[in-house]
Design an enzyme around this catalytic site. Structure first.
Site, mmCIF file in Angstrom:
data_model
loop_
_atom_site.group_PDB
_atom_site.id
_atom_site.type_symbol
_atom_site.label_atom_id
_atom_site.label_comp_id
_atom_site.label_asym_id
_atom_site.label_seq_id
_atom_site.Cartn_x
_atom_site.Cartn_y
_atom_site.Cartn_z
ATOM 1 N N PHE A 188 82.628 24.397 118.707
ATOM 2 C CA PHE A 188 82.645 23.981 117.313
ATOM 3 C C PHE A 188 81.480 24.613 116.567
ATOM 4 O O PHE A 188 80.501 25.070 117.166
ATOM 5 C CB PHE A 188 82.579 22.455 117.197
ATOM 6 N N CYS A 189 81.600 24.635 115.241
ATOM 7 C CA CYS A 189 80.541 25.150 114.372
ATOM 8 C C CYS A 189 80.666 24.449 113.018
ATOM 9 O O CYS A 189 81.441 23.498 112.880
ATOM 10 C CB CYS A 189 80.629 26.663 114.221
ATOM 11 N N THR A 190 79.940 24.897 112.029
ATOM 12 C CA THR A 190 79.884 24.185 110.749
ATOM 13 C C THR A 190 81.235 24.136 110.042
ATOM 14 O O THR A 190 81.741 23.067 109.713
ATOM 15 C CB THR A 190 78.846 24.834 109.815
#
Length: 335
Positions: A191-193
């Site tokens: 996951f990331c922003t």
């Protein structure tokens, strides 16, 4: 812009913030720059948009009508009809200026041959994310930078402790055996922003021969907008690349601020430290700055306050080099 697409924080906020990205095969991305920049200027939009052969990425802010015009323009670009946007609200304009830049990549990994348009991991909707990462057979990796992870992440996620996204491929290769073991490879969830770094990182892992790769659709921002706090596995706040610094559930503006000497996010505890002086230093950098540097920072901060009192914007100058101070909205990892 459909009002139904907006989270509650964006409906009544004076400034609409739109985070976006789209991988698309632009034949001539340089030709797209001038019309896009002109439209943003005409609509009073500020922020950063990055254009490359592989697509577009960025975060912009302005009035709801202005943002709607720019989003409509981007969706009319080749391959961008399905552009998804993460909307949020801000109490005041979170960017100093508007930049439309030409880049080699819209998010810099520096790994030749990694193409999310050719192969990518399996998207997981925010409402299904908890079940995936709570499964002991799933390895969860946070693909963001170390200073982002420090203020919030998902429970049980692995922090690669990378200073930039460019370091991720080397980190994975060095730790692959420890992560995946010798038997059947476990599921890998990343996951990331906003989702863009996961598009690249899942494509990279697939390229490296990892089969079961998943990523959070819409990123942390969509999760915080969608999942109720009482059902959430998110811990802390989410760093964003603008002057809000962080957001929490419902995309409400968070409690962090930024040290303008070292660019590290600061908690209330950091700001209560005897080593904190607004605009000058913080507990993370006080020992690394000379008194001469601190005096320059104080003068810069004083000028910023005077400009603010006059209702003007003041773009800081790097006291050491004389160059304009790098601001968080210049990051290519806004997604």
């Amino acid at each position: 812009m459909n009002p139904a697409d907006l989270p509650p924080t964006a409906h009544n906020a004076p400034v609409c913030v739109a985070a976006l990205y789209q991988f698309a095969p632009f034949a001539d991305h340089a030709a797209l720059r001038a019309p896009l920049a002109a439209l943003c200027e005409a609509e009073g939009i500020k922020g950063t948009l990055l254009l490359a052969h592989e697509g577009i990425n960025g975060t912009i802010a302005g009035t709801h009508s202005g943002i709607s015009c720019v989003i409509a323009h981007i969706r009319a670009l080749p391959g961008c009809g399905g552009l998804e946007v993460k909307y949020s609200g801000a109490r005041e304009m979170p960017f100093l200026r508007m930049k439309v830049r030409l880049k080699n990549e819209i998010v810099t990994m520096g790994e030749p041959g990694t193409d999310p348009l050719a192969t990518v991991g399996t998207y997981v909707a925010p409402e299904d994310w908890n079940a995936l990462i709570a499964d002991p057979a799933t390895i969860v990796i946070d693909t963001r930078n170390d200073y982002e992870v420090a203020i919030g992440t998902f429970k049980g996620a692995i922090d690669p402790e990378t200073a930039s996204f460019r370091e991720f491929p080397q980190w994975f290769r060095e730790h692959r055996e420890t992560l995946l073991g010798q038997g059947k490879a476990p599921r890998v969830a990343m996951f990331c922003t906003g989702g863009i770094r996961c598009e690249k990182s899942t494509a990279f892992l697939k390229q490296e021969g990892v089969e079961e790769v998943f990523h959070l659709k819409g990123g942390i921002l969509k999760y915080l907008e969608t999942v109720k706090p009482e059902d959430s596995l998110w811990q802390g706040e989410c760093f964003v690349f603008d002057s809000r610094v962080s957001v929490g559930h419902g995309l409400e503006q968070g409690d962090y601020s930024l040290c303008y000497a070292c660019r590290v996010p600061l908690s209330a505890q950091d700001r209560a430290s005897p080593f904190y002086e607004e605009g000058v230093m913080c507990p993370h950098c006080h020992a690394a700055r000379s008194e001469e540097q601190r005096e320059r920072y104080r003068e810069r901060h004083r000028q910023q306050q005077l400009a603010h009192a006059r209702g003007e914007e003041h773009i800081g100058v790097n006291p050491k080099s004389g160059a304009r101070e790098k601001t968080s909205d210049e990051s290519p990892d806004a997604g």
